[in-house]
Design an enzyme around this catalytic site. Structure first.
Site, PDB file in Angstrom:
ATOM      1  N   ASN A 117       0.899  -1.230  -0.036  1.00 45.07           N
ATOM      2  CA  ASN A 117      -0.103  -0.074   0.046  1.00 45.07           C
ATOM      3  C   ASN A 117       0.863   1.277  -0.080  1.00 45.07           C
ATOM      4  OD1 ASN A 117      -1.780   2.026   0.383  1.00 45.07           O
ATOM      5  ND2 ASN A 117      -2.996   1.073   2.271  1.00 45.07           N
ATOM      6  N   ARG A 127      -2.535  -1.824  -3.766  1.00 44.74           N
ATOM      7  CA  ARG A 127      -3.854  -1.019  -3.394  1.00 44.74           C
ATOM      8  C   ARG A 127      -3.627   0.019  -4.238  1.00 44.74           C
ATOM      9  NH1 ARG A 127      -5.091   3.189   1.164  1.00 44.74           N
ATOM     10  NH2 ARG A 127      -7.324   3.132   0.636  1.00 44.74           N
ATOM     11  N   HIS A 145     -13.189   2.621  -0.112  1.00 48.31           N
ATOM     12  CA  HIS A 145     -13.175   1.481   0.973  1.00 48.31           C
ATOM     13  C   HIS A 145     -13.712   0.206   0.476  1.00 48.31           C
ATOM     14  CE1 HIS A 145     -13.497   5.078   4.053  1.00 48.31           C
ATOM     15  NE2 HIS A 145     -12.291   4.700   3.715  1.00 48.31           N
ATOM     16  N   ARG A 156     -12.828  15.293   7.813  1.00 49.21           N
ATOM     17  CA  ARG A 156     -13.604  15.509   6.541  1.00 49.21           C
ATOM     18  C   ARG A 156     -15.107  15.893   7.140  1.00 49.21           C
ATOM     19  NH1 ARG A 156     -11.732  10.596   2.927  1.00 49.21           N
ATOM     20  NH2 ARG A 156     -10.063  10.171   4.547  1.00 49.21           N
ATOM     21  N   GLU A 171      -7.863  -5.247   4.827  1.00 47.31           N
ATOM     22  CA  GLU A 171      -7.877  -5.099   3.394  1.00 47.31           C
ATOM     23  C   GLU A 171      -6.536  -5.775   2.858  1.00 47.31           C
ATOM     24  OE1 GLU A 171      -8.405  -0.871   4.949  1.00 47.31           O
ATOM     25  OE2 GLU A 171      -9.354  -0.498   3.073  1.00 47.31           O
TER      26      GLU A 171
END
Ligand code: ADP
Length: 396
Positions: free
Chosen positions: A7, A90, A179, A239, A383
């Site tokens: 990643n 990823r 996601h 956010r 993940e």
């Protein structure tokens, strides 16, 4: 088969080496602060756990240092780089081009490059990781797993914005969602745990640094809360989630902010950070709320309220719900957040068991009360395993 999962971020590379299909983690770690002051590499295998500050000017040097550890006589886990048969990457944005995991060739790389403008913070760094890994592992298959791919099954009424048609037709402006690897992983875990016939309608709630929810029908994403970019939907660490776009024009036209400042406000200074005057970690926010801090309590109440609203929306579009799944750092660990989301929902057949909810565990578990119509589950996301799984399935 040994599969390395990478990643690659703008200043970091997270990595994990798996034995597949057993999903055994052979080693893992992270290279941090690439190109910045005090870069650091962490490496963990059954033989040792090492943390070292060293000179790492770019991603290539970073990955080379990782490989040095992998091959090391004392702490290493492989004899030659050729033992690694695949590298799973990823990649954040696959646009409308990628609805599946793919083996990377020149054409795929070109397309990932074309998508830089859709994910300017992420895709260039992911691309860099691919190029560097190709150089270091020339014999391995390079595989790209996209965060957006799982959501490509959304129907057009879910992904299209009500703006002039040309913006979708010519400029690909639409909801993509993110996601996806996590939503897919936990939904499939729930389905194998409960049986597909008992989990036809799932809502997955991923609450980490970024937060999103997905409505899933028979294993397929049919709607998700993140949109064209990663700022829509739920209240996140920094956010804002959903806001009225006219606020942006007011900030620019009447309050004198420029667009970069507005971008920074909505991406970094809003959400829990904005509401608590500086905190983003739920452990700190929950502790402050517990001590009577009203802003922190309100921030938590607002975050839970937003999740409930989406839950209601997704129950409506799915015409009911079989399972709610909580996952990621907050979803897996925050006892109060799960309780706040699920309480006062008996009309919908949602009833959380307060004691089961309070048990801390890393296991897949059910936390609904005996008479709850809807199952409530906590499923730790992974993940990296999902990327390794998909890479293995593709090349095997
Ligand atoms: P990401 O991978 O997006 O950085 P994670 O899924 O690791 O995020 O989630 C990180 C967040 O999880 C932390 O910022 C924190 O808010 C939350 N978290 C972690 N542990 C706990 C805990 N024990 N209680 C409440 N929240 C927690």
């Amino acid at each position: 088969m040994k599969i390395l999962v990478i990643n690659s971020g703008s200043s970091s590379i997270k990595y994990q080496l798996f034995n597949m299909p057993s999903e055994e983690v052979i080693c893992s770690g992270i290279v941090e602060r690439i190109g910045l002051e005090n870069p650091k590499i962490k490496y963990k295998s059954s033989k040792d756990s090492i943390e070292k500050v060293c000179r790492i000017t770019d991603h290539k040097t970073g990955l080379e240092k990782v490989v040095k550890f992998l091959l090391d006589e004392e702490v290493g886990v492989i004899k030659s780089t050729s033992e690694i048969q695949a590298v799973g990457h990823r990649v954040v944005h696959g646009g409308s081009t990628f609805s599946k995991t793919v083996v990377i060739d020149e054409e795929v790389k070109e397309k990932i490059k074309e998508l830089f403008s859709l994910a300017p913070l992420h895709n260039p760094a992911n691309y860099e990781g691919i190029v560097v890994a190709e150089g270091i592992f020339p014999e391995a298959k390079q595989v790209a797993v996209f965060d957006t791919a799982y959501h490509q099954t959304m129907p057009v009424e879910a992904y299209k914005y009500a703006i002039p048609n040309k913006f979708l037709d010519e400029d690909n402006i639409r909801r993509y969602g993110f996601h996806g690897t996590s939503h897919k992983y936990v939904a499939e875990k729930a389905m194998s745990y409960l049986g597909a016939e008992n989990s036809s309608k799932i809502v997955t709630i991923h609450l980490g640094g970024g937060c999103s929810m997905t409505a899933i029908k028979d294993g397929k994403s049919v709607d998700t809360s993140l949109g064209f970019g990663p700022v829509a939907g739920l209240i996140m660490g920094g956010r804002a989630g959903d806001i009225d776009s006219s606020i942006i024009f007011h900030l620019v036209n009447n309050l004198g902010y420029d667009l970069n400042e507005v971008n920074n406000i909505l991406q970094k200074e809003s959400g829990m950070v904005g509401l608590t005057d500086g905190l983003s970690d739920y452990r700190d926010i929950e502790a402050e709320a517990e001590n009577g801090d009203e802003k922190c309590q309100l921030a938590l109440d607002m975050a839970a309220y937003r999740i409930k609203k989406y839950l209601g929306a997704y129950m409506a579009i799915l015409n009911g719900i079989d399972v709610i799944v909580f996952t990621a750092g907050i979803g897996e660990n925050s006892v109060p957040m799960r309780k706040m989301v699920c309480e006062n929902m008996d009309y919908f057949g949602i009833d959380i068991d307060v004691e089961k909810n309070a048990v801390r565990s890393k296991e897949v578990r059910e936390i609904q009360a005996v008479n709850s119509k809807v199952k409530i589950m906590v499923i730790p996301t992974d993940e990296e395993v999902e990327i390794a799984k998909q890479s293995f399935e593709l090349i095997n």
